[in-house]
Design an enzyme around this catalytic site. Structure first.
Site, PDB file in Angstrom:
ATOM      1  N   GLU A 234     -10.299  12.227   8.082  1.00  0.00           N
ATOM      2  CA  GLU A 234     -10.913  11.051   8.691  1.00  0.00           C
ATOM      3  C   GLU A 234      -9.861  10.221   9.412  1.00  0.00           C
ATOM      4  OE1 GLU A 234     -14.664  10.153   5.744  1.00  0.00           O
ATOM      5  OE2 GLU A 234     -12.727   9.421   5.092  1.00  0.00           O
TER       6      GLU A 234
ATOM      7  N   CYS B  99      -5.836   4.326  12.590  1.00  0.00           N
ATOM      8  CA  CYS B  99      -5.344   4.736  11.278  1.00  0.00           C
ATOM      9  C   CYS B  99      -5.590   6.236  11.175  1.00  0.00           C
ATOM     10  CB  CYS B  99      -6.095   3.964  10.192  1.00  0.00           C
ATOM     11  SG  CYS B  99      -5.632   4.433   8.515  1.00  0.00           S
TER      12      CYS B  99
ATOM     13  N   CYS C  95      -4.568  14.867  -0.352  1.00  0.00           N
ATOM     14  CA  CYS C  95      -3.245  14.334  -0.643  1.00  0.00           C
ATOM     15  C   CYS C  95      -2.831  14.830  -2.016  1.00  0.00           C
ATOM     16  CB  CYS C  95      -3.260  12.801  -0.631  1.00  0.00           C
ATOM     17  SG  CYS C  95      -1.632  12.043  -0.852  1.00  0.00           S
TER      18      CYS C  95
ATOM     19  N   CYS D  93      -2.357   9.305  -6.733  1.00  0.00           N
ATOM     20  CA  CYS D  93      -2.421   7.893  -7.158  1.00  0.00           C
ATOM     21  C   CYS D  93      -3.837   7.630  -7.679  1.00  0.00           C
ATOM     22  CB  CYS D  93      -2.084   6.966  -5.990  1.00  0.00           C
ATOM     23  SG  CYS D  93      -0.436   7.285  -5.306  1.00  0.00           S
TER      24      CYS D  93
ATOM     25  N   CYS E 226      -6.667   5.672  -5.635  1.00  0.00           N
ATOM     26  CA  CYS E 226      -6.909   6.041  -4.237  1.00  0.00           C
ATOM     27  C   CYS E 226      -7.910   7.195  -4.173  1.00  0.00           C
ATOM     28  CB  CYS E 226      -5.589   6.450  -3.586  1.00  0.00           C
ATOM     29  SG  CYS E 226      -5.780   7.129  -1.929  1.00  0.00           S
TER      30      CYS E 226
ATOM     31  N   CYS F  93      -8.497   0.871   3.331  1.00  0.00           N
ATOM     32  CA  CYS F  93      -7.356   1.513   2.676  1.00  0.00           C
ATOM     33  C   CYS F  93      -7.757   2.217   1.388  1.00  0.00           C
ATOM     34  CB  CYS F  93      -6.296   0.482   2.319  1.00  0.00           C
ATOM     35  SG  CYS F  93      -5.490  -0.208   3.743  1.00  0.00           S
TER      36      CYS F  93
HETATM   37  N1  SAH Z   1       0.335   8.203   1.275  1.00  0.00           N
HETATM   38  C1  SAH Z   1       0.721   7.027   2.038  1.00  0.00           C
HETATM   39  C2  SAH Z   1      -0.314   6.600   3.046  1.00  0.00           C
HETATM   40  C3  SAH Z   1      -1.733   6.535   2.584  1.00  0.00           C
HETATM   41  S1  SAH Z   1      -2.669   5.176   2.177  1.00  0.00           S
HETATM   42  C4  SAH Z   1       1.025   5.900   1.120  1.00  0.00           C
HETATM   43  O1  SAH Z   1       0.705   5.983  -0.048  1.00  0.00           O
HETATM   44  O2  SAH Z   1       1.633   4.939   1.566  1.00  0.00           O
HETATM   45  C5  SAH Z   1      -2.248   3.685   2.870  1.00  0.00           C
HETATM   46  C6  SAH Z   1      -2.192   2.549   1.841  1.00  0.00           C
HETATM   47  O3  SAH Z   1      -3.446   2.318   1.182  1.00  0.00           O
HETATM   48  C7  SAH Z   1      -1.188   2.821   0.747  1.00  0.00           C
HETATM   49  O4  SAH Z   1      -0.412   1.680   0.546  1.00  0.00           O
HETATM   50  C8  SAH Z   1      -2.067   3.077  -0.444  1.00  0.00           C
HETATM   51  O5  SAH Z   1      -1.425   2.876  -1.659  1.00  0.00           O
HETATM   52  C9  SAH Z   1      -3.189   2.100  -0.200  1.00  0.00           C
HETATM   53  N2  SAH Z   1      -4.371   2.358  -1.014  1.00  0.00           N
HETATM   54  C10 SAH Z   1      -4.775   3.519  -1.541  1.00  0.00           C
HETATM   55  N3  SAH Z   1      -5.919   3.366  -2.233  1.00  0.00           N
HETATM   56  C11 SAH Z   1      -6.243   2.068  -2.159  1.00  0.00           C
HETATM   57  C12 SAH Z   1      -7.331   1.298  -2.657  1.00  0.00           C
HETATM   58  N4  SAH Z   1      -8.286   1.866  -3.360  1.00  0.00           N
HETATM   59  N5  SAH Z   1      -7.347  -0.020  -2.367  1.00  0.00           N
HETATM   60  C13 SAH Z   1      -6.384  -0.569  -1.618  1.00  0.00           C
HETATM   61  N6  SAH Z   1      -5.329   0.102  -1.106  1.00  0.00           N
HETATM   62  C14 SAH Z   1      -5.259   1.420  -1.372  1.00  0.00           C
END
Ligand code: SAH
Length: 393
Positions: free
Chosen positions: A133, A146, A153, A157, A160, A384
């Site tokens: 996406e 974005c 991935c 985490c 996420c 995000c």
């Molecule tokens: N893998 C990279 C880029 C992906 S996500 C990274 O981790 O930086 C971009 C941002 O969104 C990251 O800071 C990630 O931690 C954040 N993110 C992921 N899940 C989220 C959520 N449920 N709510 C808010 N931010 C989130």
């Protein structure tokens, strides 16, 4: 805010990625290349190549190298991949060049919009069935794409949505650039409310860990930022690479001589909590990640963005704000607080606004620049951490 408007662009598969590629509607051709593992690699595309390699590729087709420059002007400057529009190329050559160098890599399966059409998320299907996406966000002063760097991935985490499904595969450079190209073309053609315009910013904050797909992401960054017709001509300073903190890759990026912004997804100032929130922390600790970030800041002169998702009663305590402030005070850093976007099945929610406000105040009091990230696209699961690229009907 307007409600979410799903736009169906085609049939949405209910199954996961196919091992064998299906024919792609609207493709100019471009067979995918079977790899030894059985999974098809995306075919080579103009965006994978620098101008010299493009000339070589065209010469291998038995044509003079300058045809590559013409093709590049159509694609990167005029934003067209339709051979019929390439009228300065001999008619019998257009199709051949497009077939060899502009294969269709991503097919839009579905587009969802909100904010009156100025936020739009696209679900893409790659030639092997992998789903990714991208999100376009138009603001009064900028237009941000974005983009995803991987299908899925591998960083796991727990807060996420992308991290829950695991890694499908790395995207090729051209698959990444294609997402930006699509946004740039929609803007140029005036298809986004607000009139014709340009994509000004690109953030690698879609699906995937960009620094785990280093080579393709670097090539994509160059293609996105090279002046047209070598690339899309977006300023390096307007490109953000966001990482969980893969220290060796940050160090390598520091040596590239780029001026892109680095964002580090910290989410906790202490190893005990960060080991859980960002599991790769078990390999590279907070102190090492920040050291690498300061190295990047020193080399580039650019403020590092520290991303911090505010999760209620998990990482939003006052003492953690103070600890974070002590790690960042006096550094070339800026904190981005992101209200957690709850993902399906997650037990976590966003911090109380009062608690978040106090967290912010504590950082600001210590002189740490801090802002709260806007949460555009929440209604279309485009904010995000919500990009899951399941083909939900
Ligand atoms: N893998 C990279 C880029 C992906 S996500 C990274 O981790 O930086 C971009 C941002 O969104 C990251 O800071 C990630 O931690 C954040 N993110 C992921 N899940 C989220 C959520 N449920 N709510 C808010 N931010 C989130």
């Amino acid at each position: 805010m307007a409600g979410a408007v799903p736009i169906e662009l085609g049939p949405v598969p209910e199954r996961g990625p196919d091992p064998a590629p299906d024919p792609v509607p609207g493709a100019h051709g471009g067979p995918s290349v079977p790899s030894r593992g059985g999974r098809a690699r995306p075919p080579r595309h103009l965006s994978d190549l620098d101008p010299a390699s493009r000339r070589t590729a065209v010469q291998e087709l038995g044509e003079p190298g300058f045809r590559a420059d013409q093709l590049s002007r159509h694609y990167f400057a005029r934003l067209t991949d339709d051979p019929e529009e390439m009228t300065d190329l001999p008619a019998n050559l257009r199709g051949r060049l497009a077939e060899a160098l502009l294969p269709s890599l991503l097919t839009a399966l579905r587009e969802q919009q909100c904010d009156g059409g100025t936020t739009r998320k696209t679900l893409w299907r790659a030639v092997d069935g992998a789903l990714v996406e991208s999100v376009l966000m138009r603001y009064p002063d900028r237009v941000t794409m974005c983009v995803s760097s991987q299908a899925g991935c591998g960083m796991a985490c727990p807060f996420c949505a992308t991290g829950q499904a695991g890694l499908t595969r790395n995207l090729s450079a051209a698959e990444i650039v294609t997402q930006v190209f699509a946004g740039a073309r929609a803007m140029a053609r005036g298809q986004v409310p607000g009139g014709p315009g340009r994509v000004s910013n690109v953030v690698f904050m879609g699906m995937g860990e960009p620094l785990a797909n280093y080579a393709s992401v670097l090539t994509a960054v160059r293609r996105i930022t090279d002046p047209a017709p070598a690339g899309l001509g977006i300023s390096q300073r307007a490109v953000t690479v966001s990482t969980v903190g893969l220290v060796p890759a940050i160090t390598r990026l520091t040596g590239e001589g780029l001026s892109v912004r680095l964002a580090v997804s910290l989410h906790a100032p202490d190893d005990e909590l960060r080991d859980d929130l960002v599991p790769v922390n078990r390999r590279w600790k907070v102190a090492e990640v920040l050291d690498a970030a300061w190295g990047y800041a020193a080399a580039t002169g650019r403020r590092v963005s520290i991303e911090y998702a505010m999760i209620r009663d998990i990482n939003d305590h006052a003492w953690r704000a103070d600890l974070l402030a002590s790690l960042l005070a006096g550094r070339l850093a800026h904190v981005n607080l992101i209200p957690l976007n709850p993902t399906p099945g997650s037990r976590w929610t966003a911090s109380d606004p009062d608690v978040a406000a106090e967290f912010l105040d504590r950082l600001a009091f210590r002189g740490v620049p801090v802002t709260v990230r806007d949460t555009r696209g929440t209604q279309i699961d485009g904010a995000c951490g919500q990009l899951a690229a399941t083909a939900r009907a």
